[in-house]
Design a protein around this motif. Structure first.
Motif, PDB file in Angstrom:
ATOM      1  N   ARG A 108       0.840  -1.206   0.000  1.00  0.00           N
ATOM      2  CA  ARG A 108       0.000   0.000   0.000  1.00  0.00           C
ATOM      3  C   ARG A 108       0.875   1.256   0.000  1.00  0.00           C
ATOM      4  O   ARG A 108       0.622   2.203  -0.740  1.00  0.00           O
ATOM      5  N   THR A 109       1.907   1.241   0.834  1.00  0.00           N
ATOM      6  CA  THR A 109       2.836   2.368   0.888  1.00  0.00           C
ATOM      7  C   THR A 109       3.552   2.528  -0.441  1.00  0.00           C
ATOM      8  O   THR A 109       3.729   3.649  -0.928  1.00  0.00           O
ATOM      9  N   LEU A 140       1.376   4.205  -3.049  1.00  0.00           N
ATOM     10  CA  LEU A 140       1.236   5.639  -2.785  1.00  0.00           C
ATOM     11  C   LEU A 140       2.531   6.393  -3.076  1.00  0.00           C
ATOM     12  O   LEU A 140       2.514   7.420  -3.765  1.00  0.00           O
ATOM     13  N   ASN A 141       3.642   5.903  -2.569  1.00  0.00           N
ATOM     14  CA  ASN A 141       4.907   6.626  -2.694  1.00  0.00           C
ATOM     15  C   ASN A 141       5.451   6.644  -4.116  1.00  0.00           C
ATOM     16  O   ASN A 141       6.204   7.550  -4.471  1.00  0.00           O
ATOM     17  N   GLY A 156      -3.147   5.470  -5.335  1.00  0.00           N
ATOM     18  CA  GLY A 156      -3.487   6.619  -4.511  1.00  0.00           C
ATOM     19  C   GLY A 156      -4.294   7.700  -5.183  1.00  0.00           C
ATOM     20  O   GLY A 156      -4.533   8.753  -4.621  1.00  0.00           O
ATOM     21  N   LYS A 157      -4.740   7.436  -6.421  1.00  0.00           N
ATOM     22  CA  LYS A 157      -5.526   8.452  -7.135  1.00  0.00           C
ATOM     23  C   LYS A 157      -6.640   7.770  -7.926  1.00  0.00           C
ATOM     24  O   LYS A 157      -6.567   6.596  -8.244  1.00  0.00           O
ATOM     25  N   THR A 194      -7.140   6.610  -1.826  1.00  0.00           N
ATOM     26  CA  THR A 194      -6.056   7.537  -1.485  1.00  0.00           C
ATOM     27  C   THR A 194      -5.167   7.029  -0.351  1.00  0.00           C
ATOM     28  O   THR A 194      -4.050   7.508  -0.194  1.00  0.00           O
ATOM     29  N   ASN A 195      -5.633   6.038   0.426  1.00  0.00           N
ATOM     30  CA  ASN A 195      -4.747   5.480   1.462  1.00  0.00           C
ATOM     31  C   ASN A 195      -4.155   4.131   1.050  1.00  0.00           C
ATOM     32  O   ASN A 195      -3.497   3.479   1.849  1.00  0.00           O
ATOM     33  N   GLY A 196      -4.383   3.716  -0.199  1.00  0.00           N
ATOM     34  CA  GLY A 196      -3.735   2.526  -0.731  1.00  0.00           C
ATOM     35  C   GLY A 196      -4.460   1.213  -0.523  1.00  0.00           C
ATOM     36  O   GLY A 196      -3.955   0.163  -0.913  1.00  0.00           O
TER      37      GLY A 196
END
Length: 124
Positions: A37-38, A41-42, A47-48, A69-71
């Motif tokens: 998940r991180t 996003l990263n 995340g979009k 948005t939080n994965g």
């Protein structure tokens, strides 16, 4: 949360945009020890969403957007071919099969792509 959303199609009616929402497991780590998940996003891969928040057909709830948005959910968009004579049941079955294929193949493809992402090191 819907597993997928069918959007506008080509003018000839032979393809439609489908937005798939794929769950992302919380416990999946890459070799650098970073949660998937991180990673989504990263890296900007996840995340979009291209969807609009609201209530009603063709919209997603704020809760769904928050999951994206939080994965927790990865949004994958593609065109699905059809034909004007195809029944809704036949189209549904085809999209359902594609969703299941994405669950089995897309996430592992992303995991392989990000196997070592985030392995940063200062050499002493």
């Amino acid at each position: 949360m819907s597993s997928y959303h069918v959007r506008a199609g080509a003018a000839d009616g032979n393809s439609f945009e489908v937005i798939f929402h794929l769950p992302v497991p919380a416990a999946t780590l890459n070799r650098a020890g970073i949660n998937l998940r991180t990673l989504l996003l990263n890296t900007g891969i996840g995340g979009k969403s291209i969807m609009t928040v609201g209530i009603g057909p063709g919209l997603i709830t704020q809760q769904e957007m928050d999951q994206i948005t939080n994965g927790e959910i990865y949004e994958h968009v593609e065109q699905m071919d059809t034909n004007p004579g195809e029944t809704l049941v036949a189209l549904r079955n085809k999209i359902d099969a594609r969703y299941n294929s994405l669950l089995a193949n897309e996430r592992p493809r992303i995991e392989k792509r990000l196997t070592y992402w985030g392995f940063d090191r200062d050499v002493p």
